[in-house]
Structures are given as structure tokens and as C-alpha cells.
Design an enzyme around this catalytic site. Structure first.
Site, PDB file in Angstrom:
ATOM      1  N   THR A  49      -5.597  -1.760   7.247  1.00 28.87           N
ATOM      2  CA  THR A  49      -5.794  -3.212   7.187  1.00 28.87           C
ATOM      3  C   THR A  49      -7.252  -3.520   7.511  1.00 28.87           C
ATOM      4  OG1 THR A  49      -5.059  -3.251   9.478  1.00 28.87           O
ATOM      5  CG2 THR A  49      -3.431  -3.845   7.813  1.00 28.87           C
TER       6      THR A  49
ATOM      7  N   LYS B  49       0.837  -1.203   0.000  1.00 23.60           N
ATOM      8  CA  LYS B  49       0.000   0.000   0.000  1.00 23.60           C
ATOM      9  C   LYS B  49       0.879   1.264   0.000  1.00 23.60           C
ATOM     10  CE  LYS B  49      -2.467  -1.640   3.618  1.00 23.60           C
ATOM     11  NZ  LYS B  49      -2.231  -3.077   3.684  1.00 23.60           N
ATOM     12  N   THR B  50       1.899   1.277   0.865  1.00 21.22           N
ATOM     13  CA  THR B  50       2.797   2.437   0.911  1.00 21.22           C
ATOM     14  C   THR B  50       3.589   2.546  -0.397  1.00 21.22           C
ATOM     15  OG1 THR B  50       3.050   1.879   3.240  1.00 21.22           O
ATOM     16  CG2 THR B  50       4.478   3.619   2.402  1.00 21.22           C
TER      17      THR B  50
ATOM     18  N   ARG C 176       6.200  -8.346   0.893  1.00 22.92           N
ATOM     19  CA  ARG C 176       7.122  -7.960   1.969  1.00 22.92           C
ATOM     20  C   ARG C 176       7.778  -9.209   2.563  1.00 22.92           C
ATOM     21  NH1 ARG C 176       4.548  -4.706   6.645  1.00 22.92           N
ATOM     22  NH2 ARG C 176       4.583  -3.035   5.107  1.00 22.92           N
TER      23      ARG C 176
ATOM     24  N   ASP D 149      -0.923   6.089   6.989  1.00 25.19           N
ATOM     25  CA  ASP D 149      -1.024   4.646   7.202  1.00 25.19           C
ATOM     26  C   ASP D 149      -1.909   4.385   8.426  1.00 25.19           C
ATOM     27  OD1 ASP D 149      -0.530   2.044   6.623  1.00 25.19           O
ATOM     28  OD2 ASP D 149       1.539   2.017   7.347  1.00 25.19           O
TER      29      ASP D 149
END
Ligand code: ADE
Length: 359
Positions: free
Chosen positions: A178, A84-85, A237, A129
């Protein structure tokens, strides 16, 4: 593109968050940022996966450029580690603008959000975030800021109080969470573009791994990449983290090339099984099976028994177990599915093999 990674705010997040959430935050925030930045894709074409999302984003970006206007506010949701980032930074780069990155727990006081909003310039991006964790006051400051690009400020005291509308630059807010369900309705409604990020396929993760290995000058063959991909829980990740661990293993134990055999040995050594489950996942499922007859059992009970934070279990461990169908969420708690029993090598109880409607 310049990233003002809001270091001060990140530090504050780590300091102000209570101990219970340290686990999650260290997974989410403390993760080797330099390494992540180094291997982060810069353009949408370099960004692997999320195909549907990428094609809608390309259109939104082109439209914003044609209109010479800022792009609509966007909300990305989905499990941690899906990019997302990264995607927010890619969007900023594609738009040739700057991005400021912060996290909701760092926006504690009104002046935190006001300071950031006032420091933005037209067309710049603010990335928040964990946006579901914004406090009410900060959220209410954001409403007019997002909708009309104004800050409603008050001056004076008691009877003499005056409201003042301070104009803001035409910025774009990108929120990530999330837990889309935990966002308040009014905040969610102010995002023009709302997207769920999907888990990656093994094929996509193999591409991510091969790309990362290329950047880090790690020697890996196709089967080696596929083996790591299949144990990465659909999450880039994790794939990027594992490729580094396997590279260490290959360097010490072999001629430093990652092959299928080396990847299997290294990942077995890390107690990561063929489905990507690690010891915490297995412990959690074993606990439900052995101590609670397969469930249902409440999240808090599971967390206490494992000595883990319930938020970490819910946000980090559970999404993949749910997606793969190893566990199920019911109104009375979590239960292990027949597939989960099989995965851990347990015999499926006879009452589990029948109709799903029994629970
Ligand atoms: N590294 C992490 N996520 C990635 C992605 N989606 N594409 C390319 N490289 C990545």
C-alpha cells in the site's frame, strides 16, 4: 493453478503483529477468505477494471510464454482492496503455474524466506503482501535471489566462515504494497514491472457486484448494483462485502431482490452514506473540523482522539478521502478541504474558500 495459501504464515502474522496493527490486519487478512476465493476471477478476461494494467500484463504473459521463460518480478501498489492478490493469482492461472502467497510480517527469520524460496520450482510465483514491511535481513536475502536466482549462504564460524552460492529455481516474485514509497530503493529497483492499481469507477464496480451476485445467486437489478457501487469507495473488496450485507437485508425485509430502494435502505442502515463514507470517516473529518478548526493536525493526534491505529487510518481510511479530495495532506498534518466541509453539511469557513496556496 494451485494456491498454497501459506496458512501457517498467516497465523503467524496475526500472532506476531502487535496489538496496534490488529485492526488493519483483521481488515486485510482475516477477511472471509473462503468467500473471496469463491468469487475471485480466474482469468484476465474475467478480471474487471485496471484496463491499462491488464493489457500490459497480457503482453508480458505472452512474451514470457513465447520465450519459455519466467515472467519478470512485479510490484503492485495502491490502496487495500483493489485486487493485488487477486491479480497475482490470475497471473499464475494464466501462466498455468503455482503461486505461494505470504506476507512480509510472516517472514521474520532468515529461514522463513529461505524455506519458501527453496520450495519453489521453475516458473512458480511467490507473492509477498505488504512487502514494504520486510526486515533488512530478509530483504538482503532476496536481492541475489531476485537478480541471479542464488542464495548466498554462510557456513562455519569466525575465521573459517565460507560463503556458498546455492542456486534457486527461476521464480517470479510479485510484491504488493500500500506504500510504494516505503520500499527501499534497492528492492524497488529489482522489480521489472511496477504498477499502481487505480480505484474502480462506479461502472466497473457495478460489473463486479453483478458478477459476484450471479455467483452467489443473489437477485439484483441494475440500479441496485449501481447504488451499492456508488457507496463502495472505488474498492471491489468493499463492494463485495456490501453486496452480501444488502442481500441479508433484502432477505429479511423484502422479497430478497436487491433494488435501488432496498440498497439505499440497507446502506443507510449500515451508516454508509451516498459517497461511501462510513462513521469512522465522518468522525475523523468531524474531529478535524470541530476540534482543530479544519486542521492541519497530525496523524498521531487524530489516531489517539479516535482510538484508532494510525496505520489503519493512513492505509485504510485516508486513501479514499484523499482521492475524493475531502481531506488534504500537508507537511503540518491533515486538513479538511472545502469539499469535505460540504460533504458533512458544514458551512465552509470564509478563509477556506480562497486560494489553495494559503496552506
Ligand atoms: N472481484 C473482486 N475484484 C474483482 C475484479 N477486479 N474483477 C472481477 N471480480 C472481482
Amino acid at each position: 493453478m494451485a494456491i498454497f495459501s501459506d496458512n501457517e504464515n498467516i497465523q503467524k502474522t496475526l500472532k506476531t503483529d502487535n496489538k496496534k496493527s490488529e485492526n488493519l490486519d483483521s481488515k486485510e487478512i482475516n477477511y472471509d477468505r473462503a468467500f473471496e476465493n469463491n468469487i475471485r476471477p480466474q482469468t484476465l478476461d474475467e478480471y474487471i477494471g485496471q484496463t491499462a494494467l491488464k493489457s500490459t500484463l497480457k503482453i508480458s504473459i505472452k512474451a514470457a510464454q513465447k520465450r519459455n521463460k519466467q515472467i519478470d518480478h512485479m510490484l503492485f501498489y495502491g490502496p487495500p482492496g483493489l485486487g493485488k492478490t487477486t491479480l497475482a493469482s490470475v497471473i499464475a492461472n494464466e501462466l498455468k503455474t503455482k503461486i505461494k502467497i505470504t506476507s512480509a510480517p510472516a517472514l521474520e527469520r532468515p529461514r522463513d524466506i529461505i524455506g519458501i524460496l527453496m520450495s519453489l520450482k521453475n516458473g512458480e510465483i511467490l507473492f509477498i503482501d505488504e512487502i514494504h514491511r520486510l526486515n533488512k535481513v530478509t530483504e538482503e536475502i532476496l536481492y541475489p535471489a531476485m537478480e541471479d536466482f542464488f542464495l548466498d549462504m554462510t557456513t562455519g564460524k569466525a575465521q573459517t566462515v565460507k560463503t556458498l552460492r546455492v542456486p534457486l529455481p527461476k521464480f517470479t516474485l510479485i510484491g504488493a504494497t500500500t506504500k510504494a514509497g516505503a520500499l527501499s530503493g534497492p528492492l524497488r529497483d529489482r522489480f521489472g514491472i511496477i504498477h499502481r492499481l487505480q480505484f474502480y469507477t462506479i461502472e466497473e464496480l457495478s460489473q463486479v457486484i453483478t458478477r459476484t451476485a450471479g455467483i452467489l445467486e443473489i437477485d439484483i437489478d441494475e440500479e441496485g448494483a449501481k447504488t451499492i457501487a456508488s457507496r463502495s469507495r472505488g474498492t471491489p473488496r468493499i463492494a463485495n462485502r456490501l453486496v452480501k450485507r444488502v442481500a441479508d437485508y433484502a432477505l429479511v425485509k423484502a422479497d430478497s431482490k436487491i433494488t435501488k430502494q432496498i440498497a439505499i435502505e440497507a446502506l443507510d442502515n449500515l451508516h454508509i452514506d451516498e459517497s461511501g463514507l462510513d462513521s469512522t470517516d465522518r468522525e475523523m473529518m468531524k474531529l478535524i473540523i470541530e476540534k482543530y478548526d479544519g486542521g492541519p493536525v497530525g496523524l498521531e493526534t487524530i489516531a489517539a482522539a479516535l482510538g484508532e491505529d494510525s496505520r489503519t487510518i493512513e492505509d485504510v481510511y485516508e486513501p479514499y478521502l484523499l482521492q475524493e479530495g475531502y481531506i488534504q495532506r500537508t507537511p503540518r498534518g491533515r486538513r479538511v478541504s472545502p469539499e469535505g466541509y460540504r460533504q458533512l453539511g458544514y458551512k465552509v469557513p470564509s478563509n477556506e474558500t480562497g486560494q489553495q496556496s494559503l496552506f
